[in-house]
Write an enzyme that holds these catalytic residues in place. Structure first.
Site, short mmCIF file in Angstrom:
data_model
loop_
_atom_site.label_atom_id
_atom_site.label_comp_id
_atom_site.label_asym_id
_atom_site.label_seq_id
_atom_site.Cartn_x
_atom_site.Cartn_y
_atom_site.Cartn_z
N GLU A 128 44.09 62.40 55.33
CA GLU A 128 44.65 63.00 56.54
C GLU A 128 43.53 63.73 57.26
O GLU A 128 42.79 64.48 56.62
CB GLU A 128 45.77 63.99 56.21
CG GLU A 128 46.46 64.45 57.48
CD GLU A 128 47.68 65.36 57.22
OE1 GLU A 128 48.00 65.63 56.05
OE2 GLU A 128 48.27 65.78 58.21
N MET A 270 46.56 68.68 49.65
CA MET A 270 47.00 67.51 50.42
C MET A 270 48.15 66.81 49.71
O MET A 270 48.08 66.53 48.51
CB MET A 270 45.80 66.56 50.60
CG MET A 270 46.13 65.28 51.33
SD MET A 270 46.64 65.61 53.04
CE MET A 270 47.82 64.27 53.27
N GLU A 271 49.17 66.49 50.50
CA GLU A 271 50.45 66.02 49.97
C GLU A 271 50.54 64.52 49.72
O GLU A 271 51.64 63.95 49.79
CB GLU A 271 51.55 66.44 50.94
CG GLU A 271 51.58 65.69 52.29
CD GLU A 271 50.85 66.39 53.44
OE1 GLU A 271 49.95 67.20 53.15
OE2 GLU A 271 51.16 66.11 54.60
N ASN A 272 49.45 63.83 49.42
CA ASN A 272 49.49 62.38 49.18
C ASN A 272 50.69 62.01 48.30
O ASN A 272 50.99 62.69 47.34
CB ASN A 272 48.23 61.92 48.45
CG ASN A 272 46.99 62.56 49.02
OD1 ASN A 272 46.69 62.39 50.18
ND2 ASN A 272 46.31 63.37 48.21
N HIS A 304 54.62 74.08 49.06
CA HIS A 304 54.41 73.46 50.37
C HIS A 304 54.12 71.96 50.22
O HIS A 304 54.77 71.12 50.86
CB HIS A 304 53.25 74.17 51.08
CG HIS A 304 52.91 73.61 52.42
ND1 HIS A 304 53.37 74.15 53.60
CD2 HIS A 304 52.15 72.54 52.78
CE1 HIS A 304 52.92 73.44 54.62
NE2 HIS A 304 52.16 72.46 54.15
N GLU A 305 53.17 71.63 49.38
CA GLU A 305 52.81 70.22 49.24
C GLU A 305 53.96 69.43 48.64
O GLU A 305 54.22 68.30 49.04
CB GLU A 305 51.54 70.05 48.39
CG GLU A 305 50.32 70.83 48.87
CD GLU A 305 50.00 70.67 50.34
OE1 GLU A 305 50.29 69.62 50.91
OE2 GLU A 305 49.45 71.64 50.92
N HIS A 308 56.56 68.62 51.22
CA HIS A 308 56.17 67.55 52.13
C HIS A 308 56.72 66.20 51.69
O HIS A 308 56.82 65.28 52.49
CB HIS A 308 54.64 67.43 52.19
CG HIS A 308 53.99 68.21 53.29
ND1 HIS A 308 54.47 68.24 54.57
CD2 HIS A 308 52.86 68.98 53.30
CE1 HIS A 308 53.67 69.01 55.33
NE2 HIS A 308 52.69 69.47 54.57
N GLU A 327 54.39 69.99 59.63
CA GLU A 327 53.72 71.21 59.17
C GLU A 327 54.54 72.48 59.46
O GLU A 327 54.71 73.32 58.59
CB GLU A 327 52.32 71.31 59.76
CG GLU A 327 51.36 70.21 59.26
CD GLU A 327 51.25 70.12 57.75
OE1 GLU A 327 51.70 71.03 57.03
OE2 GLU A 327 50.72 69.08 57.27
#
Ligand code: B3K
Ligand code: ZN
Length: 878
Positions: A128, A270-272, A304-305, A308, A327
Site C-alpha cells: 500500500e 499494514m493490514e495485508n 486497527h489492522e 481492517h 482509514e
C-alpha cells in the site's frame, strides 16, 4: 524520480474511470535470491471496456525479462515500455486474455521500503499504496480485485519461514534443494493487500474460536530472541477478534491469521489479508522493555489492522481518494475498542490531544485538504492526520447523530450491501443513511470541506422570562467563498450553581440532562425556558465535533467546569482552556508565574482534583498536566516559542512548589497503595510520574535524586523512562549518569535505544542543537531505519519547538539536510518530514525567511522525488 524541470502530474478525483480490464486470477512465483529475485506472474484478465485498444500496466523500478500474451511470447516491438508503464495492444474483439510476465528486482537494494525489500536479512513487502508495481507489472489500483496463488521458492536454510496471504496449500523441497511453498487466498483482493515474508523467524502460536465455532490459528512471527515479547500483542489480537464479533457482528474469515514484526518499516503496520506486517514497535513488549504507552499503542494498532479485515479488505476503496473510507472508519473502530478496553474518558482525551496536535495545524496550514482529497501528486502524502484522525471524527459524528442502535443498523447494511466490493465514501454514507433512516444530505459536506470550523458561542439569560439562549455561529476560513454550513452535532448539558445537571425543562429533550442538538445553520439559536436561574452550559461534550470553540468565558466559569462538569472530557478541556488563557495572558503582559501567583479559581479547581481520590488516576494525571507548548502556540497569532516555554516552565515550577507536600504524598500513595476502584496499575504510574515531574520542576536536587532512585530501583520501563524524561531538560551530573547508564544497559535493544534518542531530541536545554548534532554522529544513529530516524529527527522537529525554531536557523537546517539525504533513499519518509517547515506563516518574519529558505533549498535539489516535491511546493506556495 523526476527532475525539477518536469513537474510531476496531478491526479484528480473527477478523472476517475473504471479500469479497461479486470484481473481475475494471479499466479505469482517468487524466486528469492541474494543477488536478484525473479518474479513470474501469470494473470487472467477480462475486458471491462468494449472499446479499449490497449492494456496499460503499472510497473516501476523493475527489469522486464519477458512478456507473453495468450501463451505467445511478445518481442519488444510488440509493446511500449516506459519507466512507469507497460502498454500492450489488445484488439477490441478480444474479451479475455492471459499474460505471463517475468521481472527481476533487487530487494536488498530497495531502501524506499516499498514493494519487496529486506529488513534484518528477511524478505518482506509493503504494497500500500502502490508498492505492488515494484514487484511486477500490474493493474495496480484498488478497484481491480483478484484471487491470488503465490509460490515462494528459496533457500530453505536461510528462509525456513515463507509466508503469503491466505492458506498454505503446499510445502515441498525441489530437486535443486530449494524450498517451495504455495499459498492460496480465496478472497479477491486489490494488489495493495498482497504480502510476502521470508526469513529465519521464530513463531508464537495461539488460537481463537470464532462465535460460529471455527478455530483460527493465530501466529506472530518475530526475530529469534523476541518470542517472550509477544504475549501482549497476542492478547490484544484475541480481544480485538472478540470485540469485533460482539460490537459489529464481524467474524474472521480465514483459518489462519498471521502477524510478522519487522524492524525496518515506514509506518506503524499494514493490514495485508491474513498476513499483517508490523513495525516491531507495535508488537514487541514486556514490562521490562516497553512503557505503558507502548502497551496501549500495541493494543490499538493490533486492533486497527485486524479491524481492517472488514473495513478495508472485504470492503475496500474504489480509488485512493476514498482512503478515509477505510482509514477514518477503522480509526474510529479502534478508538471505540480502546475506550471499551480501558478508561473511556482517558481514551477520548488522548484521541482529541492527537487530533489537536497533528490535525488542527495541518487543517490550518498550506497542506489542508478535505478528508476526501480532490487531487494529489503522490498518494503516499495523503496518509495524513486529516484522512485518519479527522476521518474518524466524521464517523464518530455520524455515530453521535444516529445513536448506537441506528449506527449499527447502518453498518450492517453497509457490510451486507458492499461485501467484496471496492466502494466510495458516498456509498458508505448512503448505506448508513438507508440502514438508519436518518438523512445525512447536509452532513456529506464534511467529506469535501477542508479546514477546522470555528464556532462562536454567545449566551444570554432573560431573568424576566426565565429563558436561557445560546447562539452559535459557524465560520471556516479554509472553506473559501463557497462556504456552506456543516451539520454539526452538539452534545450539551446544563449545570446548576452546585454543578448538578439540570433536566431540560422543555423542548424535544424535556426531562433529559444531556442531548445531541444539530447545528445546521450559519447562525443558530437554542433557547431553553423555565429555568430558575442562569445555568452553566457544558458544550460539545466528549468533543462531539472536531471544531474550535470561541466562547467568552471568564476564569470563574472555566474553573467551575474544571471542578464540576460530570462529562470528564469537558472537565479536562475546561482545565486546559483555563490554563492556556492564564499563560497567554502572562505572555501578553510579559510576565510569568514567577512574578505573580496563578489565579485563585484555577488553583482551587486544581487542588480539588488533586485531592479527589475517587477519580481515575490516569484522568487526574491528564487533568493536572498543563497544555503542551504546541497547544498554546495554536492560540497565538504569531507563535512566540521562547515566551511560551518560559511561561509554561514557570507555571510548572510554581505548581510544583505550591503543592510540594501534596505531590510527595501523591507520589507515595501511587507508589505503594493499590489503585482504588480496580484501576489498572498504569493509571497509578501515570499519576506518580506526573507528581515526580512537578517535584523535579521545583528545582530541588533532592528530587533529582528521587528520580535516580526510581530509575535504578524500578522493574519497568515506564518508570525508568519517566525518571529520565523528568531530568532530560536539566544540565546536571545525575542526568548524564542516568543517560549513560541507560544506553549502556539497553544498547542491544533498538526500540529501547529509540527512546534514548527521543528523550534527548526533545530536551529543552541550551545545548539542545549541539546535542542533536552529536547524536546524529552517534554510532547507533542511521538514516536507514525509519524508527531511528523518527526517534531523533522527527522528535526534534515536532517535539522540541524551542530549539527547532532556534533563531540561528540551525534547527531548520538540520531538518532540511536530512530531507535532502532521504530524498534519494526513502522519499516517502523524507516527504513526511517537510510539514514542520510548512508552518512558516505562524512565526515572526525572521523565522519565516529562514524556514522558506530551507523549503527553497529543498525544491532546488536535483533529482527531487515527487513525494518531497509535492510537500515542499505546497508548503511554500499554498
Ligand atoms: N494501511 C496502512 C498504511 C499504509 C501507508 C502507505 N503509505 C496502515 C493502516 O492504516 O492501517
Ligand atoms: Zn489503517
Amino acid at each position: 524520480m523526476s527532475t525539477t524541470t518536469a513537474q510531476p502530474a496531478t491526479i484528480h478525483l473527477k478523472d476517475y474511470k473504471e479500469p479497461d480490464f479486470r484481473i481475475e486470477t494471479v499466479h505469482l512465483t517468487v524466486e528469492l535470491g541474494e543477488e536478484t529475485t525473479l518474479i513470474t506472474s501469470r494473470l487472467t484478465l477480462k475486458r471491462n471496456n468494449a472499446q479499449a485498444e490497449k492494456l496499460t500496466l503499472n510497473g516501476e523500478h523493475l527489469k522486464l525479462l519477458s512478456v507473453a500474451m495468450n501463451d505467445k511470447p511478445l518481442t519488444p516491438d510488440k509493446y511500449e515500455l516506459s519507466d512507469k508503464l507497460l502498454s500492450l495492444p489488445v484488439p477490441p474483439s478480444q474479451k479475455e486474455l492471459t499474460l505471463d510476465i517475468v521481472t527481476e528486482t533487487r530487494p536488498q537494494d530497495n531502501t524506499a521500503l516499498e514493494g519487496l525489500y529486506k529488513s534484518s536479512g528477511n524478505f518482506c513487502t509493503q504494497c500500500e499504496a502502490q508498492g505492488f508495481r515494484r514487484i511486477t507489472y500490474f493493474l495496480d489500483r484498488p478497484d481491480v480485485m483478484a484471487v491470488y496463488t503465490t509460490i515462494i521458492i528459496g533457500d530453505g536454510s536461510r528462509y525456513p519461514v515463507m509466508l503469503s496471504n491466505g492458506n498454505l496449500t503446499e510445502k515441498v523441497t525441489l530437486d535443486d534443494g530449494r524450498q517451495s511453498v504455495t499459498w492460496h487466498d480465496p478472497h479477491p483482493k486489490p494488489a495493495y493487500l498482497f504480502a510476502l515474508v521470508a526469513g529465519d523467524l521464530a513463531c508464537v502460536e495461539d488460537s481463537f474460536k470464532t462465535r460460529s465455532g471455527r478455530d483460527v490459528k493465530l501466529q506472530i512471527f518475530v526475530e529469534k530472541g523476541n518470542e517472550d515479547k509477544c504475549e501482549h500483542a497476542m492478547l490484544s489480537l484475541k480481544k480485538a477478534m472478540k470485540w469485533d464479533e460482539e460490537k459489529y457482528g464481524r467474524e474472521y474469515d480465514l483459518d489462519i491469521f498471521m502477524i510478522v514484526a519487522v524492524s525496518d518499516f515506514n509506518m506503524g503496520a499494514m493490514e495485508n489479508k491474513g498476513l499483517n506486517v508490523f513495525n516491531s514497535k507495535y508488537v514487541l513488549a514486556s514490562p521490562e522493555t516497553a512503557t505503558d504507552a507502548d502497551f496501549d499503542g500495541i493494543e490499538s494498532v493490533i486492533a486497527h489492522e485486524y479491524f481492517h479485515n472488514w473495513t478495508g479488505n472485504r470492503i475496500t476503496c474504489r480509488d485512493w481518494f476514498q482512503l478515509t473510507l477505510k482509514e477514518g472508519l477503522t480509526v474510529f473502530r479502534d478508538q471505540q475498542f480502546s475506550a471499551d478496553m480501558n478508561s473511556a474518558a482517558v481514551q477520548r482525551i488522548g484521541d482529541v490531544q492527537r487530533l489537536r496536535a497533528a490535525q488542527f495545524p495541518e487543517d490550518a496550514g498550506p497542506l489542508a485538504h478535505p478528508i476526501q482529497p480532490q487531487s494529489y501528486v503522490e498518494i503516499n502524502n495523503f496518509y495524513t492526520a486529516t484522512v485518519y484522525e479527522k476521518g474518524a471524527e466524521v464517523i464518530r459524528m455520524i455515530h453521535t447523530l444516529l445513536g448506537e442502535e441506528k449506527f449499527r443498523k447502518g453498518m450492517d447494511l453497509y457490510f451486507e450491501r458492499h461485501d467484496g466490493q471496492a466502494v466510495t465514501t458516498e456509498e458508505f454514507v448512503s448505506a448508513l443513511e438507508d440502514g438508519s433512516g436518518v438523512n445525512l444530505t447536509q452532513f456529506r459536506r464534511w467529506y469535501i470541506t477542508p479546514g477546522t470550523p470555528e464556532i462562536t458561542v454567545s449566551e444570554s439569560f432573560d431573568e424576566k422570562r426565565n429563558t436561557y439562549s445560546l447562539s452559535f455561529t459557524q465560520k471556516n476560513t479554509k472553506a473559501g467563498d463557497d462556504f456552506k454550513p456543516l451539520h454539526i452535532p452538539l452534545k450539551l448539558g446544563l449545570l446548576d450553581d452546585e454543578g448538578k445537571s439540570i433536566a431540560f425543562p422543555d423542548g424535544p429533550f424535556k426531562g433529559e440532562t444531556e442531548a445531541v442538538f444539530s447545528l445546521t445553520e450559519e447562525t443558530q439559536d437554542i433557547t431553553f425556558s423555565g429555568l430558575a436561574s442562569r445555568p452553566q452550559s457544558s458544550l460539545f461534550r466528549g468533543f462531539s465535533a472536531p471544531v474550535k470553540i470561541r466562547q467568552e468565558m471568564d476564569d470563574g466559569g472555566l474553573a467551575f467546569l474544571f471542578a464540576k462538569d460530570e462529562d470528564l472530557f469537558n472537565r479536562w478541556d475546561a482545565g486546559q482552556r483555563l490554563a492556556s488563557n492564564i499563560l497567554l495572558k502572562q505572555i501578553e503582559n510579559g510576565t510569568t508565574a514567577e512574578d505573580a501567583d496563578l489565579p485563585s479559581p484555577f488553583l482551587s479547581a486544581f487542588t480539588n482534583i488533586l485531592d479527589d481520590k475517587n477519580l481515575d488516576r490516569a484522568f487526574t494525571a491528564s487533568a493536572l498536566t498543563l497544555p503542551g507548548e504546541q497547544d498554546i502556540a495554536q492560540k497565538m497569532q504569531v507563535v512566540e516559542v521562547d515566551a511560551i516555554h518560559a511561561a509554561r516552565d514557570a507555571a510548572r515550577r510554581k505548581l510544583g512548589l505550591t503543592f510540594e507536600e501534596k505531590w510527595r504524598q501523591v507520589y507515595e500513595d501511587c507508589a505503594n497503595a493499590p489503585s482504588p476502584n480496580n484501576q489498572p496499575e498504569s493509571s497509578s504510574r501515570r499519576l506518580k510520574n506526573t507528581a515526580l515531574h512537578y517535584l523535579i520542576a521545583t528545582g530541588r536536587e533532592d528530587y533529582y535524586t528521587l528520580a535516580k532512585t526510581q530509575y535504578l530501583g524500578s522493574d519497568n520501563m515506564t518508570d525508568r523512562v519517566a525518571a529520565l524524561s523528568g531530568l532530560s531538560d536539566i544540565t546536571h551530573a545525575i542526568r548524564d549518569e542516568m543517560f549513560a547508564d541507560y544506553y549502556q544497559k539497553w544498547q542491544q535493544d533498538p526500540l529501547i535505544v529509540d527512546k534514548w534518542f527521543s528523550l534527548q531530541a526533545m530536551a529543552t536545554r541550551p545545548t539542545a542543537i549541539a546535542d542533536v548534532k552529536a547524536l546524529m554522529q552517534h554510532p547507533a544513529f542511521t538514516l536507514k531505519n525509519p524508527n531511528r530516524l523518527r526517534s531523533l529527527i522527527g522528535a526534534f522537529a515536532s517535539g522540541n519547538p524551542v530549539y527547532f525554531h532556534d533563531k540561528s536557523g540551525d534547527g531548520y537546517r538540520i531538518l532540511s539536510d536530512v530531507i535532502a539525504e532521504l530524498n534519494k533513499t526513502n522519499p516517502q519518509i523524507a516527504a513526511r518530514l517537510v510539514a514542520p517547515l510548512g508552518q512558516w506563516r505562524r512565526y515572526d518574519t525572521d523565522r519565516q525567511e529562514l524556514m522558506k529558505g530551507e523549503l527553497e533549498k529543498i525544491l532546488n535539489l536535483s533529482e527531487l522525488s515527487d513525494h518531497v516535491y509535492e510537500m515542499a511546493n505546497k508548503s511554500l506556495h499554498n
